[in-house]
Design a protein around this motif. Structure first.
Motif, PDB file in Angstrom:
ATOM      1  N   ALA A 149      -3.028 -30.951  -3.040  1.00 51.12           N
ATOM      2  CA  ALA A 149      -2.218 -29.785  -1.443  1.00 51.12           C
ATOM      3  C   ALA A 149      -2.590 -29.528  -0.910  1.00 51.12           C
ATOM      4  N   PHE A 150      -3.867 -28.494  -1.369  1.00 54.09           N
ATOM      5  CA  PHE A 150      -4.503 -27.211  -0.425  1.00 54.09           C
ATOM      6  C   PHE A 150      -5.368 -28.439   0.309  1.00 54.09           C
ATOM      7  N   GLN A 151      -6.048 -29.174  -0.604  1.00 50.06           N
ATOM      8  CA  GLN A 151      -7.434 -30.012   0.391  1.00 50.06           C
ATOM      9  C   GLN A 151      -6.955 -30.581   1.718  1.00 50.06           C
ATOM     10  N   ALA A 152      -5.334 -31.706   1.502  1.00 51.48           N
ATOM     11  CA  ALA A 152      -5.109 -31.862   2.993  1.00 51.48           C
ATOM     12  C   ALA A 152      -4.317 -31.013   3.903  1.00 51.48           C
ATOM     13  N   ILE A 153      -4.990 -29.482   3.488  1.00 55.41           N
ATOM     14  CA  ILE A 153      -5.020 -28.665   4.723  1.00 55.41           C
ATOM     15  C   ILE A 153      -6.334 -28.360   5.282  1.00 55.41           C
ATOM     16  N   ALA A 154      -6.367 -28.051   4.705  1.00 56.93           N
ATOM     17  CA  ALA A 154      -7.720 -27.473   4.661  1.00 56.93           C
ATOM     18  C   ALA A 154      -9.311 -27.786   3.676  1.00 56.93           C
ATOM     19  N   PRO A 155     -10.340 -27.589   4.158  1.00 56.85           N
ATOM     20  CA  PRO A 155     -10.977 -28.041   2.869  1.00 56.85           C
ATOM     21  C   PRO A 155     -11.324 -26.632   2.282  1.00 56.85           C
ATOM     22  N   GLU A 156     -12.032 -26.570   1.269  1.00 61.12           N
ATOM     23  CA  GLU A 156     -12.329 -25.196   0.059  1.00 61.12           C
ATOM     24  C   GLU A 156     -13.016 -23.908   0.991  1.00 61.12           C
ATOM     25  N   TRP A 208       0.583 -15.105  -0.853  1.00 72.36           N
ATOM     26  CA  TRP A 208       0.614 -15.302  -2.181  1.00 72.36           C
ATOM     27  C   TRP A 208       1.631 -16.469  -2.406  1.00 72.36           C
ATOM     28  N   PHE A 209       2.504 -16.792  -1.464  1.00 66.37           N
ATOM     29  CA  PHE A 209       4.204 -17.332  -1.382  1.00 66.37           C
ATOM     30  C   PHE A 209       3.604 -19.352  -1.326  1.00 66.37           C
ATOM     31  N   GLY A 210       2.498 -19.176  -0.254  1.00 67.76           N
ATOM     32  CA  GLY A 210       1.741 -20.511   0.260  1.00 67.76           C
ATOM     33  C   GLY A 210       1.464 -20.773  -1.243  1.00 67.76           C
ATOM     34  N   LEU A 211       0.526 -20.645  -1.665  1.00 69.25           N
ATOM     35  CA  LEU A 211      -0.583 -20.781  -2.825  1.00 69.25           C
ATOM     36  C   LEU A 211       0.393 -21.407  -4.141  1.00 69.25           C
ATOM     37  N   ALA A 212       1.314 -19.911  -4.038  1.00 68.49           N
ATOM     38  CA  ALA A 212       2.890 -20.730  -5.556  1.00 68.49           C
ATOM     39  C   ALA A 212       3.151 -22.534  -4.771  1.00 68.49           C
ATOM     40  N   TRP A 213       3.870 -21.997  -3.535  1.00 72.29           N
ATOM     41  CA  TRP A 213       4.300 -23.317  -3.108  1.00 72.29           C
ATOM     42  C   TRP A 213       3.628 -24.713  -3.402  1.00 72.29           C
ATOM     43  N   LEU A 214       2.284 -24.699  -2.632  1.00 73.87           N
ATOM     44  CA  LEU A 214       0.639 -25.439  -2.938  1.00 73.87           C
ATOM     45  C   LEU A 214       1.042 -25.600  -3.891  1.00 73.87           C
ATOM     46  N   LEU A 215       0.780 -24.642  -5.119  1.00 74.10           N
ATOM     47  CA  LEU A 215       1.212 -25.249  -6.792  1.00 74.10           C
ATOM     48  C   LEU A 215       1.894 -25.958  -7.367  1.00 74.10           C
ATOM     49  N   ALA A 216       3.128 -25.608  -6.797  1.00 71.91           N
ATOM     50  CA  ALA A 216       4.531 -25.806  -7.066  1.00 71.91           C
ATOM     51  C   ALA A 216       4.807 -27.440  -6.408  1.00 71.91           C
ATOM     52  N   HIS A 217       4.002 -28.224  -5.863  1.00 76.45           N
ATOM     53  CA  HIS A 217       3.817 -29.411  -4.872  1.00 76.45           C
ATOM     54  C   HIS A 217       2.008 -30.108  -5.096  1.00 76.45           C
ATOM     55  N   TRP A 232       5.901 -26.975 -13.586  1.00 77.01           N
ATOM     56  CA  TRP A 232       4.815 -26.049 -12.644  1.00 77.01           C
ATOM     57  C   TRP A 232       3.922 -25.521 -13.910  1.00 77.01           C
ATOM     58  N   ASN A 233       3.261 -25.368 -13.109  1.00 79.59           N
ATOM     59  CA  ASN A 233       1.899 -24.684 -14.034  1.00 79.59           C
ATOM     60  C   ASN A 233       1.713 -23.140 -13.705  1.00 79.59           C
ATOM     61  N   THR A 234       1.116 -22.573 -14.625  1.00 77.92           N
ATOM     62  CA  THR A 234       0.990 -20.815 -14.338  1.00 77.92           C
ATOM     63  C   THR A 234       0.906 -19.875 -13.299  1.00 77.92           C
ATOM     64  N   GLY A 235      -0.383 -20.690 -12.541  1.00 75.77           N
ATOM     65  CA  GLY A 235      -0.241 -20.567 -11.567  1.00 75.77           C
ATOM     66  C   GLY A 235       0.662 -20.049 -10.366  1.00 75.77           C
ATOM     67  N   VAL A 236       1.805 -20.455 -10.109  1.00 78.56           N
ATOM     68  CA  VAL A 236       2.961 -20.683  -9.854  1.00 78.56           C
ATOM     69  C   VAL A 236       4.332 -18.854 -10.073  1.00 78.56           C
ATOM     70  N   GLY A 237       4.044 -19.086 -11.179  1.00 80.55           N
ATOM     71  CA  GLY A 237       4.826 -17.738 -11.386  1.00 80.55           C
ATOM     72  C   GLY A 237       3.881 -16.422 -10.595  1.00 80.55           C
ATOM     73  N   ALA A 238       2.240 -17.128 -11.733  1.00 81.13           N
ATOM     74  CA  ALA A 238       1.858 -15.996 -11.212  1.00 81.13           C
ATOM     75  C   ALA A 238       1.483 -15.356  -9.409  1.00 81.13           C
ATOM     76  N   TYR A 239       2.105 -16.325  -8.545  1.00 78.15           N
ATOM     77  CA  TYR A 239       1.012 -16.188  -7.582  1.00 78.15           C
ATOM     78  C   TYR A 239       2.671 -15.458  -6.762  1.00 78.15           C
ATOM     79  N   ALA A 240       2.985 -16.195  -7.729  1.00 75.27           N
ATOM     80  CA  ALA A 240       4.833 -15.649  -6.434  1.00 75.27           C
ATOM     81  C   ALA A 240       5.251 -14.417  -7.247  1.00 75.27           C
TER      82      ALA A 240
END
Length: 148
Positions: free
Chosen positions: A44-51, A93-102, A108-116
């Motif tokens: 989902a991150f890669q679909a928006i922009a490169p690393e 942070w909320f954007g990263l959490a949302w992308l990891l949730a999808h 959900w992986n642990t990054g969702v809760g940590a980033y949220a």
């Protein structure tokens, strides 16, 4: 008898520094050699922009935020910088959490809760820096009136 105002109490900014440093760590991890986005979790991150774009954007937010925290208290408008970067940090942070949730995997992986959680801390930092700016403006107005 002269009454002098008491010094403003120290308000710790450790949570703001921690959020900025974690954001810096994430940015540097994305900018480090290697293909972080080759992992399926980051599709989902890669679909928006490169690393590299993600890394530079997060690095910019973290750097401006740390500069705002560093000059805090030495310049009357520094809470404005803190407020803006806290808002940007919360959005990141909320954007990263949302992308990891999808990420396409069940649950959900642990990054969702940590980033949220980091996003919520930045919302708190946003509110506190807004309050600080208002207090600074009121002090400045009082000093200006007293000098006149």
């Amino acid at each position: 008898m002269t009454i002098r105002p008491t010094a403003a109490p120290h308000v710790p900014r450790e949570l703001e520094w921690a959020g900025a440093l974690v954001l810096l760590g994430v940015a540097l991890s994305l900018l480090a050699p290697g293909a972080t986005f080759s992992r399926p979790t980051f599709n989902a991150f890669q679909a928006i922009a490169p690393e590299g774009t993600w890394g530079m954007g997060l690095l910019g937010i973290a750097t401006v935020r740390m500069l705002g925290l560093w000059i805090n208290g030495n310049w009357r408008r520094s809470p404005t910088i803190r407020c803006g970067t806290a808002f940007a940090g919360a959005a990141a942070w909320f954007g990263l959490a949302w992308l990891l949730a999808h990420d396409g995997y069940p649950g959900w992986n642990t990054g969702v809760g940590a980033y949220a959680a980091l996003g919520l801390l930045d919302v708190f930092a946003f509110a506190r820096s807004s309050f600080d700016q208002g207090r600074n403006d009121r002090r400045h107005a009082l000093a200006r009136r007293a000098a006149a």
